[in-house]
Each structure stands twice: as C-alpha cells, then as structure tokens.
Motif scaffolding. Structure first.
Motif: not given
Length: 392
Positions: A109-114
């Motif tokens: 989910l990191k790229p989605i959060f950013l």
C-alpha cells in the motif's frame, strides 16, 4: 590674531553678552500677551500603569493565535482511512485499516499512500525570496468553510469510483486477450486501492463494494488459470479440476464463455464426456457466436453417445461451492471456512492467520469492524452499503 581680536573676543554687535530683559523667559512660557491659558484645557488624568504616548512606538506586538490546519482537522473529524492518508497521518491510517478491515501487510500500500497524500496537497509560490505556501486540496470546493476550529472541507482523494471503474475496464481487456499476469496486477492494484477510496453518496458506496467483488472474482480466476497452466500442466486430473472451478467464478458473459470453452476442451481430452456435456449446455445458454455454437453442438453430440467419465474429479457442479485460493480445492456449502477480513476471499480453516492470496494485504480469519469509505457510514461501518446514513 590681534587683527581678529583673539579667539574669545566677539564683537559687541552680536549682543552675546547683553541678556538683560530675558530674565524669566528661560522656560519658554511667553508673556501674557500671547493669551496662552493652560488652565482652560480639559485634559484627562492618566490612569495608574497607563503608558505614555511617548512609548507607544516601542511596544510589544502579540501575533494572533494560530488556527487549526486543514490536514489536522481532517484527522480530527474523520475515521475514514483514506482521509487520514491524505492528511499524511499514515500511522493512524494503518491502525484504522487493521481495526476496520484486518489489513496486516502495508508494504503493497506504500505507493498508494504516497499517491493519495501528494494528490491532496498543492504548493503555491510566493514573492521572490519568500517561502512556498502549502495549500490543502478539497473535493467539496463549492460548500466548505473555515472557522476557529478549522475547515469542514473534505480532502481531495485521487482514488475515486470513476478511476477504479477505468482500471477494471483495463483489467477486462487484458483478461480477454489472455494476458493473465497483467490482468492480475491490475485487479490486485484496484482492490488494494479500495482501502483509501472516499465516497460521499450511497450509490457510490454500492458501486465501490461491487468493484471489490469484481476484483475478488477476477483475481481468483487469474490464480486458477495461471496455476493450472504452470503448476498442473502435466497433471490431467488437477488440470481438469481447476478448469472446471474456473467456470464457477462470477465473470462477465464473454469471459465465462471463454472459460467454458476451455473447460469443455480439457474435459474432452481426458475423456470426461459427461462433464464436457455439462459445459456444452452451459455454453449454449450464453448465446455464443455461430462458430462457437456449432462447435459446442458437435461436442455435445459426441458426449451424448459416450456418457462416461474417464477420470474421477473433486467436482460436483450441482452442489454450490467456493474455491480456496490457497489449496485450490472447493469448499462446498456447509463446510467450515474462513474469510479475509478485507476482501472477503474464502479459504479453508487450515489457512487461518495467513496472508490472503487474493488482496495480499488482509489476514485470513481476522474480522474487523468493517471498512469505512465515507464519513456518513454509521457506527460499526459494516462493509455493506446498508450501513450508510445519508440522504441521497
């Protein structure tokens, strides 16, 4: 020097030493002829502690109290994980996702959060030499306001129902073309993006839940077909079973027709004519193209003259079932099973506590209170649209 009369010798014409007649005027009071009478002025008396006007210019400046920033207000007023991500409160968002939807793996989910965080912020340049000004982006620009407590605006989140719909269409296209890896990546990314989606109406929430279901079914279909091709290519029994399971995924009619044709062909190859005949009849119900219909009729004619199955399969088409995407075996109605807390994927109880193979972020068997995608969702926020408290 004598001609100038010396350093201290001033001429008498200057009258410097003749101050007679100026006695009593040293204070600059002036004579009575000026008519200045200070007794007639009505001046207010200075209160104790009051500063004189002579010191006003050097007084202390107290700046106004700083208000609540938009991002902080978003965190205070919302329990929607996507809005916390937009505010940059990633830790709080992860806690909410774990509590609401049983999400335990956050690396995917990191790229989605950013992406969501950067999409909710804007930077405005000031005058030369001045620092840049950060500005929060709102999705309700027409009807939000500011107060001493902050803003009642809703953060602009780049993950919308319309954006997810476009992604699903791309996944459909890849699946139709047989690009299973690409299709799987699209549907997984779309399903994971639902964790941060924000909606403001019941109809959008209904559509969002439908998107989750679509992604779950297609990811299951991709896992079944890719596993059948790669892992069970040389095992005719398991190969046939997975082809049969695929036909029970809730797919679009075109894709269901493709899966039925594939299963029909596989069944004929292993001489399971009874099973092949069942696939033929289901295919005919979908109103296929003339060439596909003709092919199915030919196969059905052969199967009707050979009502046998060469291989015993763990497959009962008359008994409703779901597929465990860990063991790739059916779970028939009435058998124990557990679900992923986020996507609702079904698994055998042996896999409880493991990471979901469908969404790749939820824990199998970890039940949350229900994912919240809107501020208007009620109370425990169950994942159905029935828990939506809002006038459309």
């Amino acid at each position: 020097e004598e001609a100038l009369g010396g350093e201290d010798d001033t001429g008498g014409g200057w009258g410097g030493d003749d101050l007679e007649g100026l006695e009593g005027l040293e204070g600059g009071g002036g004579g009575d002829g000026w008519g200045i009478d200070m007794d007639d002025l009505d001046l207010p008396s200075a209160s104790p502690g009051q500063r004189s006007s002579a010191n006003v210019g050097g007084g202390f400046f107290a700046p106004p109290t700083m208000g609540t920033s938009a991002t902080l207000r978003w965190q205070q007023a919302s329990s929607v994980p996507g809005e916390h991500v937009a505010a940059g409160s990633f830790n709080q968002a992860m806690e909410l996702l774990n509590r609401q939807a049983g999400v335990v793996s956050f690396a995917p989910l990191k790229p989605i959060f950013l992406s969501v965080y950067m999409g909710a912020q804007a930077v405005v340049s000031g005058t030369p030499g001045a620092p840049f000004i950060d500005s929060a982006m709102h999705r309700n620009n027409d009807n939000y306001s500011w107060s001493a407590r902050g803003t009642d605006g809703l953060p602009a989140v780049c993950v919308s129902v319309a954006a997810l719909t476009d992604r699903i269409k791309s996944g459909y296209k890849a699946f139709t073309e047989g690009k299973l890896k690409e299709a799987g990546e699209i549907f997984i990314a779309t399903l994971q993006s639902v964790t941060v989606a924000c909606v403001d109406s019941k109809s959008d929430l209904d559509e969002l839940r439908e998107h989750m279901s679509v992604c779950r079914e297609y990811i299951t279909a991709v896992l079944l077909e890719s596993t059948r091709r790669e892992k069970f290519k040389e095992d005719p029994t398991r190969n046939m079973e997975l082809a049969a399971y695929l036909t029970h995924c809730n797919l679009q009619p075109l894709h269901l027709l493709i899966s039925l044709r594939s299963a029909m062909s596989s069944a004929v190859k292993v001489k399971n004519f009874n099973t092949a005949a069942s696939f033929c009849r289901r295919l005919m119900e979908l109103n296929p193209k003339a060439e596909h219909k003709e092919q199915a009729l030919k196969v059905l004619k052969v199967c009707d003259t050979n009502r046998t199955n060469e291989i015993d399969l763990t497959y009962d088409e008359r008994n409703p079932f779901v597929v465990c995407t860990k063991s790739f075996k059916p779970i028939y109605r009435g058998q124990p099973m557990c679900r992923c807390g986020f996507c609702g994927g079904t698994f055998a109880t042996d896999y409880k506590g493991q990471l979901c193979a469908i969404c790749q972020v939820g824990e199998i068997g970890l039940k949350g209170s229900g994912l919240i995608n809107s501020r208007q969702q009620r109370g425990k926020a169950a994942q159905t649209a029935d828990d939506f408290d809002m006038d459309e």
